[in-house]
Each structure stands twice: as C-alpha cells, then as structure tokens.
Enzyme design. Structure first.
Site, PDB file in Angstrom:
ATOM      1  N   ARG A   5       0.806  -1.228   0.000  1.00 32.18           N
ATOM      2  CA  ARG A   5       0.000   0.000   0.000  1.00 32.18           C
ATOM      3  C   ARG A   5       0.834   1.271   0.000  1.00 32.18           C
ATOM      4  O   ARG A   5       0.284   2.350   0.145  1.00 32.18           O
ATOM      5  CB  ARG A   5      -0.977  -0.019   1.185  1.00 32.18           C
ATOM      6  CG  ARG A   5      -1.864  -1.231   1.157  1.00 32.18           C
ATOM      7  CD  ARG A   5      -3.166  -1.107   1.910  1.00 32.18           C
ATOM      8  NE  ARG A   5      -3.872  -2.347   1.726  1.00 32.18           N
ATOM      9  CZ  ARG A   5      -3.787  -3.406   2.545  1.00 32.18           C
ATOM     10  NH1 ARG A   5      -3.068  -3.326   3.649  1.00 32.18           N
ATOM     11  NH2 ARG A   5      -4.414  -4.517   2.288  1.00 32.18           N
ATOM     12  N   GLU A  11      -5.552 -14.105   9.809  1.00 37.51           N
ATOM     13  CA  GLU A  11      -6.091 -15.349   9.250  1.00 37.51           C
ATOM     14  C   GLU A  11      -5.145 -16.515   9.512  1.00 37.51           C
ATOM     15  O   GLU A  11      -5.359 -17.630   9.033  1.00 37.51           O
ATOM     16  CB  GLU A  11      -6.314 -15.204   7.738  1.00 37.51           C
ATOM     17  CG  GLU A  11      -7.626 -14.538   7.360  1.00 37.51           C
ATOM     18  CD  GLU A  11      -7.754 -13.105   7.854  1.00 37.51           C
ATOM     19  OE1 GLU A  11      -6.767 -12.346   7.751  1.00 37.51           O
ATOM     20  OE2 GLU A  11      -8.823 -12.742   8.365  1.00 37.51           O
ATOM     21  N   ASN A  41      -9.532  -8.870  12.855  1.00 40.70           N
ATOM     22  CA  ASN A  41     -10.323  -9.971  13.425  1.00 40.70           C
ATOM     23  C   ASN A  41      -9.505 -10.933  14.294  1.00 40.70           C
ATOM     24  O   ASN A  41      -8.294 -11.032  14.156  1.00 40.70           O
ATOM     25  CB  ASN A  41     -10.963 -10.774  12.294  1.00 40.70           C
ATOM     26  CG  ASN A  41      -9.916 -11.347  11.362  1.00 40.70           C
ATOM     27  OD1 ASN A  41      -9.391 -10.638  10.519  1.00 40.70           O
ATOM     28  ND2 ASN A  41      -9.578 -12.606  11.520  1.00 40.70           N
ATOM     29  N   ASP A  44     -15.630 -12.353  10.858  1.00 39.95           N
ATOM     30  CA  ASP A  44     -14.567 -11.556  10.233  1.00 39.95           C
ATOM     31  C   ASP A  44     -15.090 -10.187   9.792  1.00 39.95           C
ATOM     32  O   ASP A  44     -14.664  -9.639   8.778  1.00 39.95           O
ATOM     33  CB  ASP A  44     -13.931 -12.306   9.051  1.00 39.95           C
ATOM     34  CG  ASP A  44     -12.700 -11.597   8.520  1.00 39.95           C
ATOM     35  OD1 ASP A  44     -12.166 -10.709   9.207  1.00 39.95           O
ATOM     36  OD2 ASP A  44     -12.277 -11.908   7.388  1.00 39.95           O
ATOM     37  N   ASP A  64     -14.478  -7.156  10.708  1.00 42.31           N
ATOM     38  CA  ASP A  64     -13.552  -6.458  11.603  1.00 42.31           C
ATOM     39  C   ASP A  64     -13.338  -5.000  11.208  1.00 42.31           C
ATOM     40  O   ASP A  64     -14.146  -4.407  10.492  1.00 42.31           O
ATOM     41  CB  ASP A  64     -12.231  -7.225  11.697  1.00 42.31           C
ATOM     42  CG  ASP A  64     -11.548  -7.399  10.353  1.00 42.31           C
ATOM     43  OD1 ASP A  64     -12.202  -7.173   9.327  1.00 42.31           O
ATOM     44  OD2 ASP A  64     -10.366  -7.781  10.331  1.00 42.31           O
TER      45      ASP A  64
END
Lengths: 211, 568
Positions: free
Chosen positions: B147, B209, B295, B338, B340
């Site tokens: 990013r 995850e 999450n 999820d 979040d």
C-alpha cells in the site's frame, strides 16, 4: 545409511503397490537416472543429490509425473514444496513413502531440495478439459474465492501452490483427500472443499489441469 | 554494522534482526540517474502536511489521515477538462493498492511483490526501480499487495510480504538497512504503508487469518532498531463477556460454554490474531496514535478462543513515544464473522451528543457503519445509519453455511476514507457481497490459513458497491452513489469541492463533494482499486492513481500509474 534405508522403503513400497503404483501416467522411461546426469543436481550436497533420482522416479525425470497421484514438483514454488516436505516430516501430511524419505532431513535440507525443484522448468502436460468445465469451474472458484490465494491464472506464489497445468488426476485425488480430511495439512482447504461435490471437484481439476 | 541473515540460517533469525549494507548486492536496483531535486523530509514537513498543497507526504496525506488535498486548481468548474498527463507502466501486472507519495516533484510508488519506483512526478519518467528479493516463505491473505512507502529524512521505507521493513536511499533506491519484523513462516506479513514520525517508523502486521499475535512496532528510522512493541492482543484478552454489540443487538454468545472453554484451554492470546492492516493516525498534540485492530483467529470458530478477544475488532489508542496502552473501543466482541476493523481512522473535530465540538476519531467498519468516537477516551459518540444492507444479524455460522449480511468483506474493507471538514462529510467506500458463513473447528495449524471454517460468496445474489457521504456530526447519510461492482480502493477529497474514487470496472470518477453528482469519468482499462492522491509541481495540480486491479475481488489486473492534469 539414510540412502540405504530410504531406498529399501521405496522398493518395498513399489513392490507392495503402495501409493506409488496406482497408475502409471508416464512412458516407460528409466525410473532412476544416475544422479550425475540430472541438470543442476551438482548444486546440492552429495547426500541430497543422491535422493533426487528417487524423487524423479515418481515425479518424472522430465517433470511429467509417472504416477496418477504424484504431483508435478518441477517448477512448483519453493515455499510450497518446503512446507509440504516439512509437513511430511512432522506427520501433518501422511504418505508412507514421503514420510519415510524426509523424516531424517533437516529444515535446511528440506529447503535445499525445495529450491532445487523450484528451479526446474514446469512441464507441459497437454491435458484437456471437458466442454462446460470452464464456465462451471470459474463459477465454483469465484464462490470459493480461490484466486484470492492462488492468484490470477492460478499460478500461486511462495507457499501457495501453482494449480495451472498441474496433473489433473493428482488434483482430483488431493482435492478429494482434502474434502475427506485424508489430507489433513490444510484445514482451510478441507473446510472449503467440503462445500463442493465430487463432480464439482472433478470439473475444477480438469479445468485447472488444462490451463 | 550488522550482517545479513537469510532464512536459510534457521529459526534464530526470527528474532528481530537488523542488517545493513551487505544486503544491497542481493537486491535489484535500476536507474537512479536523476535526483538533483530530491530534498530531505524533515519532521516539519509531515507536521504541516494537512496544509501542504504541493506534496503528498503520507499515504493518507497527513497524520490525521483526512485524505483532503488542499489545492483547488482542479475544481468542480473545470474538472471536465481533466486528461491523462502521463502513464507509467510498472513491471508487475498484479493487484495494486498503492498510494503514490510525492516529495518535491519526486513520486514513490509500490507494486505487488514489493517493487518500489521513483518517478519524475512531472513526466512519469523513471528515476530508479528497487525490487525486493523476497524470501521463499511468504504467507499472506488477500493478495501480494503493498500500500505504499513512508518518506522520511533521506530515505523511503516499505514493509514487505516476507515481514521485513526495508529502508532505501531516496536518491538512489539502494537498500540502506532492513529489519526482520516477525517470522513469515508463522503467518506474519506486511502490506501496509509504514508511517514516519519523530525519528520512528511505525508499522503493524497482517496475519489475523493465520493465528499470529498482532502488534504495532516502532523502529528507529536511522538504524532499524526496535524502539517499542504494542501487542494488539493483551495477555488477558477475556474482557467483560459482552453479550450485545454497540447497537444493543444480541451477539448470541454462549457465555457459559466460553467460560468452560477458558477454564480448559486458558487465554488464547498467543494465537488470537488481531492484525493491523493500515497506518495509525497520529495526534501530535496528545502524543498518541490511533489505529484499528482486525479480526480474531480463527475467523469463524469462536469455540477455541473464549472471551471478548481483546483488542480485536477495536479502535485502539497508544502513546506515540512508548507504545503504552491508552484506550480502546471494541466494535464486535468475540467476532465469528470476520466483520472487523481495517479502514484507517481519521482525526477530526466532531459534535458530541450535546452538540459541542470535541476532538474525535472516525472509522468505517466492515459491518457497514461509520463510527464516531471521542478522542480523549475512545468512547463511541454515535454510529451512522447502515451504509449497506444488514440482514439476520448476528446469525451464528453453521457447518452447512448460514447467510447473514454483510458478507465477510464488508461493508467497508481496507479502503481509506476521506473527509471534507467544511461540509462535515466523510466519504466512505462500501461493498455488498452476500456470503454464507461455515464453521468447523480445527486446531491451530502453525502458521497456515486458519479460518475455522469457510466463507462462500453466494453466486446467485447480486453484488454492488456504494460510496456514502456521511455527516459525521449527525450520523446521517447525506448522499450516496451506487457502483455496479463492490467498491474497494479508497477515496480522495480536494479543496476543489471534489471527491475522487475508482471502481473495479476500471472507471475513475470525480464527483461533487456536496451533492455526489458525477462530474467526470475516465476508463482506465484495469480495475481501479487503489487510493488516489494529488500533488502540485510547477504550478500544475495533478491527480494520480494506480490501475492494477485487485486480487481479493478478482478485478482485472493492470500495471499502470496514471497522472491527470487539466487540459489547456
């Protein structure tokens, strides 16, 4: 010592028709070329180089697997192959022969083997899909968000395997094994494939194998 | 001087190790011919970034992360004359989530797989190209994204997919130092842009995850040495056993079963996730940073992680100088969907419940609300009307799959928001993507994807996106603009009364900030799913955006950086 024991296991496995002998898909080429004749093998330490002919006996001297349930490992991503070898070593992925072959190898040695195969070219298998597989498979893959990990064109990266052009019969076998949890080293894949029928898995495999 | 340690060296490397110039040879750098006009980024510059109508110094423009560019040369009256000024094609045709950073006429952009380019911002000419040599083990969710960089001093900084922080010479692109932030084999990776403040480089981590223990870390900008770590998961992550969400909706938790699990399993903090995907906002006056935490792990299976799972799904504030906890607000205790918090928070003054203007924090969540907080104590002042459909909340995941809206991608994904403080509006990207939530309990898999089930998009249901302009003083939606595909990427607002945003179908739009009227559009030919930026060089204002598509939503890939300016 390692070589002798592994060779013995390998020969017994072949003789007993363990997973190696499910179905030959390659031609009748010499199963075990001398190590010295394999390109690039001299970059490995001698004791690992000696293992390579045994790998090629199933996975194919030219990268084309000799058995229906042996995957293409030539050109597969180093990170993925390393993780699988690691899982064979620690028992998270079960296969009598593979578990035995890697059980005494160190992390470093597993890494070196994975890097060796990653550098070899991916073979062209020239597999065909069936009519309608593409539309069905893309819909199934979209619902499962397969490309989120396996990336555009299903080429994978690092610890995520390339699926495009993988041996179709292996894809069928391993996806079904994920579904039944016979292959238990990736729960997320098991959970996802549990939502697909066997027929859908077969179509996905044919589509991916033909890419 | 430290030595380069490779992954082959084994697990000992996984301890944080800074290394330096020895590695430069292992990296690839092209070009670096022209750098006469690059100047050092002194602390004074980012401090004043909100009013800087020339540079774009921070991926969200300034420490308050307003993404409001204060130059009005391109405005509602003339935006119809906006045309491409130049196009730069990177070497990587894969997902692009980068925000171009511009420092005194030099632009820094990143691509998937951690390439960095320095470009002449006037012409798009390449000045140098750095290609990070990724280690063989990378484990990350949602695409090989990056990013953007942070620019500070004479260097630019990037987090990498193999969980490193690299510092490059801004003039040449050569590697100055690199630090291993965490162990990629355990599921840590970096896609966020770092931020630079007061001699420190701040960065969080992905991995929610994969059963990581999330954090924000501060590194010394000059040396790469670790200054402090704030773990987003405290050793006591249990919380208050909340049974309802912020809106009073029943979360359908089985508290008795959770307490039993806690007695049996202990606190799950070591593998509880809590990634930080986007940069913190910095309050220089209070010496605090504000960020949101993602999450819990595993995403869908709450049975292995009893308790509220602090500070997952939360807004958190810590001290800038020490990383010490200040306050938090948890949106969804014990999340099993999820849904979040990922979009970067924004610091603005907001009206409290009595109508008094107070320092506030804005955050848009995957659940589809815009949240307005009091900056002093993180408490919630209000939440907006739902920006996307919410149905059957909070239906628990089942083995067969339970439908509930929103789907797990939101609402508001990682997309940065933008504000126009004069109008009191925040512009928020949302997506509507119905899914079923499937749960199946599996033990911690040691750094592999650990969802505790599966998310499945419902292929027969329509998907779409919406850009919502929310009045943050009231929580009402002032206007909204529907998009044909789910929206992800980010928004830019400008003093010209404009809001810029892209779409998955490749359309790049300028709309009237007050009304949402579409004033200009351009077809980029690939998914436009990165946050736009703006800058001014030689009295010419540009709008710039990456068109590279998106892995997560499988939008058409490309490799273009496109800069626009007004035609004569």
């Amino acid at each position: 010592m390692l070589m002798k024991r592994v060779s013995l296991v390998f020969m017994i496995a072949c003789a007993l028709g363990l997973p190696l002998a499910i179905q030959r898909v390659g031609g009748g080429a010499e199963l075990r070329p001398p190590a010295a004749e394999i390109p690039g093998v001299d970059e490995l330490p001698p004791h690992l180089a000696e293992l390579v002919p045994m790998c090629l006996a199933c996975h194919g001297e030219n990268g084309v697997p000799n058995y229906a349930e042996s995957p293409v490992i030539d050109g597969q991503h180093e990170g993925y192959t390393y993780i699988q070898l690691r899982d064979y070593k620690n028992g998270a992925r079960k296969h009598e022969v593979m578990n035995e072959i890697v059980k005494d190898l160190s992390r470093q040695e597993l890494r070196e083997l994975a890097a060796f195969f990653a550098k070899r070219p991916w073979p062209r298998l020239e597999q065909q899909a069936e009519e309608g597989d593409d539309i069905l498979a893309e819909r199934l893959a979209s619902a499962g968000m397969c490309k989120e990990c396996h990336l555009d064109d299903y080429m994978g990266e690092s610890t995520v395997p390339r699926l495009a052009g993988q041996l179709t019969s292996y894809l069928v076998a391993t996806m079904r094994a994920f579904k039944t949890k016979e292959r238990a080293n990736n729960a997320a894949m098991s959970n996802l494939l549990d939502t697909y029928t066997d027929e859908e898995i077969d179509a996905l495999a044919r589509y991916l194998g033909a890419l | 001087m430290k030595t380069h340690t490779s992954w082959l060296a084994g697990a000992s490397l996984l301890a944080l190790a800074a290394s330096s110039t020895g590695i430069a040879q292992a990296q690839e750098v092209e070009g670096a011919r022209k750098y006469g006009d690059i100047r050092t980024v002194t602390q004074r510059m980012p401090n004043a970034a909100a009013g800087d109508g020339n540079n774009f110094l921070h991926t969200n423009h300034n420490y308050r992360q307003t993404r409001f560019y204060p130059n009005a040369q391109i405005n509602t009256a003339n935006v119809h004359r906006l045309r491409p000024a130049w196009i730069f094609q990177t070497d990587v045709k894969e997902t692009m989530e980068t925000t171009p950073i511009v420092v005194n006429g030099v632009m820094y952009v990143t691509t998937a797989f951690n390439h960095v380019y320095a470009l002449d911002a006037r012409t798009g000419e390449q000045l140098w190209h750095y290609k990070h040599k990724l280690g063989p083990i990378t484990v990350y969710c949602c695409g090989p994204n990056n990013r953007g960089v942070a620019a500070y001093g004479d260097m630019v900084y990037m987090g990498t997919l193999d969980a490193k922080l690299v510092a490059l010479d801004a003039k040449t692109g050569k590697l100055v130092w690199e630090t291993q932030i965490a162990d990629p084999e355990l599921g840590y990776s970096e896609t966020m842009a770092p931020i630079a403040v007061d001699g420190k480089i701040l960065i969080g981590t992905n991995g929610g995850e994969y059963g990581v223990r999330g954090f924000v870390k501060a590194f010394d900008a000059k040396t790469g040495k670790l200054v402090w770590t704030f773990y987003t998961i405290p050793e006591n992550s249990v919380g208050v056993w909340a049974t309802h969400d912020f809106a009073g909706r029943d979360l359908k938790r089985d508290i008795a079963a959770e307490k039993e699990a806690l007695a049996k399993l202990g606190d799950p903090y070591k593998t509880l996730g809590g990634g930080v995907w986007q940069p913190p906002a910095v309050d220089l006056e209070r010496r605090r940073i504000y960020f949101v935490v993602g999450n819990p792990s595993p995403d869908l299976d709450g049975s292995l992680r009893p308790g509220d799972n602090l500070y997952t799904d939360s807004l958190v504030a810590v001290e800038l100088d020490t990383g010490k906890y200040v306050c938090h607000f948890q949106y969804i205790p014990h999340d099993v969907w999820d849904l979040d918090a990922v979009s970067p928070p924004i610091l603005v003054d907001v009206r409290d419940k009595d109508g008094k203007l107070v320092p506030g924090v804005l955050h848009g969540g995957k659940i589809g609300h815009l949240f307005v907080h009091k900056r002093d104590d993180c408490s919630l002042i209000r939440f907006s009307e739902a920006m996307i459909p919410q149905e059957d909340m909070w239906t628990l995941p089942t083995k067969e799959g339970a439908r509930m809206l929103p789907g797990a991608n939101g609402g508001v994904e990682w997309s940065p928001k933008a504000v126009n403080e004069k109008l009191g509006l925040v512009y928020v990207m949302n997506l509507h993507q119905p899914m079923t939530y499937h749960v199946e309990s599996t033990p911690y898999p040691g750094g592999k994807l650990w969802l505790g089930g599966a998310f499945k998009v419902i292929p027969t249901e329509e998907q779409w996106g919406v850009l919502s302009a929310v009045d943050y003083h009231t929580g009402k939606i002032r206007w909204e603009l529907e998009a044909e595909r789910p929206l992800v990427g980010g928004v830019l607002a400008t003093a010209g009364g404009l809001v810029f945003f892209g779409e998955g179908n490749g359309r790049f739009n300028a709309v009237d900030a007050a009304t949402g009227a579409v004033l200009w559009s351009f077809r980029a030919g690939a998914g436009l799913n990165a946050p736009p930026a703006s800058y001014t060089v030689d009295d010419q204002q540009y709008i710039v955006v990456a068109a590279g598509g998106n892995t997560q939503l499988d939008y058409k890939r490309g490799n273009n950086i496109i800069a626009f300016s007004l035609a004569d």
